[in-house]
Design a protein around this motif. Structure first.
Motif, PDB file in Angstrom:
ATOM      1  N   GLU A   1     -16.596  11.836  39.245  1.00  0.00           N
ATOM      2  CA  GLU A   1     -15.203  11.504  38.923  1.00  0.00           C
ATOM      3  C   GLU A   1     -15.090  10.010  38.613  1.00  0.00           C
ATOM      4  O   GLU A   1     -15.647   9.172  39.331  1.00  0.00           O
ATOM      5  N   TYR A   2     -14.388   9.700  37.532  1.00  0.00           N
ATOM      6  CA  TYR A   2     -14.247   8.304  37.135  1.00  0.00           C
ATOM      7  C   TYR A   2     -13.295   7.596  38.107  1.00  0.00           C
ATOM      8  O   TYR A   2     -12.205   8.084  38.390  1.00  0.00           O
TER       9      TYR A   2
ATOM     10  N   TYR B   1      -7.062   9.713  32.674  1.00  0.00           N
ATOM     11  CA  TYR B   1      -7.053  10.094  34.088  1.00  0.00           C
ATOM     12  C   TYR B   1      -6.463  11.485  34.303  1.00  0.00           C
ATOM     13  O   TYR B   1      -6.851  12.192  35.240  1.00  0.00           O
TER      14      TYR B   1
ATOM     15  N   GLN C   1      -9.368  13.634  33.722  1.00  0.00           N
ATOM     16  CA  GLN C   1     -10.232  13.629  34.901  1.00  0.00           C
ATOM     17  C   GLN C   1      -9.701  14.585  35.976  1.00  0.00           C
ATOM     18  O   GLN C   1     -10.462  15.343  36.590  1.00  0.00           O
TER      19      GLN C   1
ATOM     20  N   LYS D   1     -11.423  18.093  37.642  1.00  0.00           N
ATOM     21  CA  LYS D   1     -11.561  18.387  39.069  1.00  0.00           C
ATOM     22  C   LYS D   1     -10.843  19.670  39.466  1.00  0.00           C
ATOM     23  O   LYS D   1     -11.207  20.323  40.438  1.00  0.00           O
TER      24      LYS D   1
ATOM     25  N   SER E   1     -14.904   9.035  27.430  1.00  0.00           N
ATOM     26  CA  SER E   1     -14.436  10.369  27.037  1.00  0.00           C
ATOM     27  C   SER E   1     -15.546  11.150  26.345  1.00  0.00           C
ATOM     28  O   SER E   1     -15.695  12.364  26.552  1.00  0.00           O
TER      29      SER E   1
ATOM     30  N   TYR F   1     -17.825  12.586  28.994  1.00  0.00           N
ATOM     31  CA  TYR F   1     -17.292  13.754  29.697  1.00  0.00           C
ATOM     32  C   TYR F   1     -17.200  14.985  28.784  1.00  0.00           C
ATOM     33  O   TYR F   1     -17.302  16.118  29.266  1.00  0.00           O
TER      34      TYR F   1
END
Length: 242
Positions: free
Chosen positions: A115-116, A167, A170, A174, A199, A202
């Motif tokens: 996770e960033y 975010y 992100q 999750k 980006s 991911y």
């Protein structure tokens, strides 16, 4: 260079830098080349699940099935030669098959996904502000991703920043909502917003999670060519996937 030559050098790990760039370009823009690449990748998966005794029969049947389903693909006999040469160079060892061809996408994803962190909004105990942005990042740092998304989306349009979308993506990752995350990440990359390189990384991880090797290679190649973020990790992943 022909499609067949590029594929041969790709599967034998002998692409030069110029050939690698051409390979990535054709993979993205040439539908026939993309189809042949997918065919070769499918052959590799077939190889993984066969023992040496039945391998050649399985591959011939696989090639016939693909040709029958889509004659327009024009898969050449050369493709069979590529696959066959890989198989018999390895010999009959089942260990060799799984070592050379095995790709555990779940392990690759788990080993590389992280996770960033919040690098945009400093949260302090003495902060008396109670803005939607602060609430969003407090929830994000606490792992309360549902409320983080809600808080980010409540931010007034006039105060929205490009990194808010990153975010939110992100948080969606999750929450296991990869499709929603993917759409946001693609928009960030296409608009060249802040966190474009991140980006891209991911997007590659999402492709790994979805076991989409072609897309993972495509995204990782774009990352190494255009961004510095996690470049060494991306190059390592590319070597593992090829």
């Amino acid at each position: 260079m022909t499609n067949e030559d590029l594929l041969y050098h790709y599967f034998s790990n002998t692409l030069t830098e110029a050939q690698r760039l051409e390979f990535n370009k054709r993979l993205e823009t040439n539908t026939e080349f993309n189809a042949e690449f997918e065919f070769e990748s499918n052959l590799k998966r077939a190889i993984k699940h066969e023992t040496n005794a039945s391998l050649k029969t399985k591959l011939k049947g696989f090639e016939s099935t693909v040709k029958a389903k889509d004659k327009s693909r024009k898969v050449s006999v050369f493709n069979w030669k590529i696959a066959a040469s890989m198989v018999f160079l390895l010999g009959s060892s089942w260990f060799a098959y799984t070592t050379f061809f095995g790709v555990d996408y779940n392990d690759l994803y788990a080993a590389n996904f992280q996770e960033y962190p919040n690098t945009e909004y400093a949260i302090t105990r003495s902060d008396s502000m109670d803005s939607p942005e602060r609430k969003a990042f407090v929830a994000y740092e606490a792992g309360d991703y549902e409320n983080a998304v809600k808080a980010f989306e409540r931010i007034n349009t006039a105060h929205k920043k490009a990194y808010h979308q990153f975010y939110i993506a992100q948080a969606y990752l999750k929450l296991g909502k990869a499709d929603k995350a993917k759409a946001l990440l693609k928009a960030i990359v296409s608009e060249n917003e802040k966190f474009s390189g991140e980006s891209q990384w991911y997007l590659a991880l999402i492709a790994l999670k979805e076991k989409d090797k072609v897309e993972a290679i495509k995204q990782l190649s774009k990352l190494t060519e255009n961004y510095g973020y996690n470049k060494s990790k991306a190059e390592t992943l590319l070597n593992q996937l090829r």
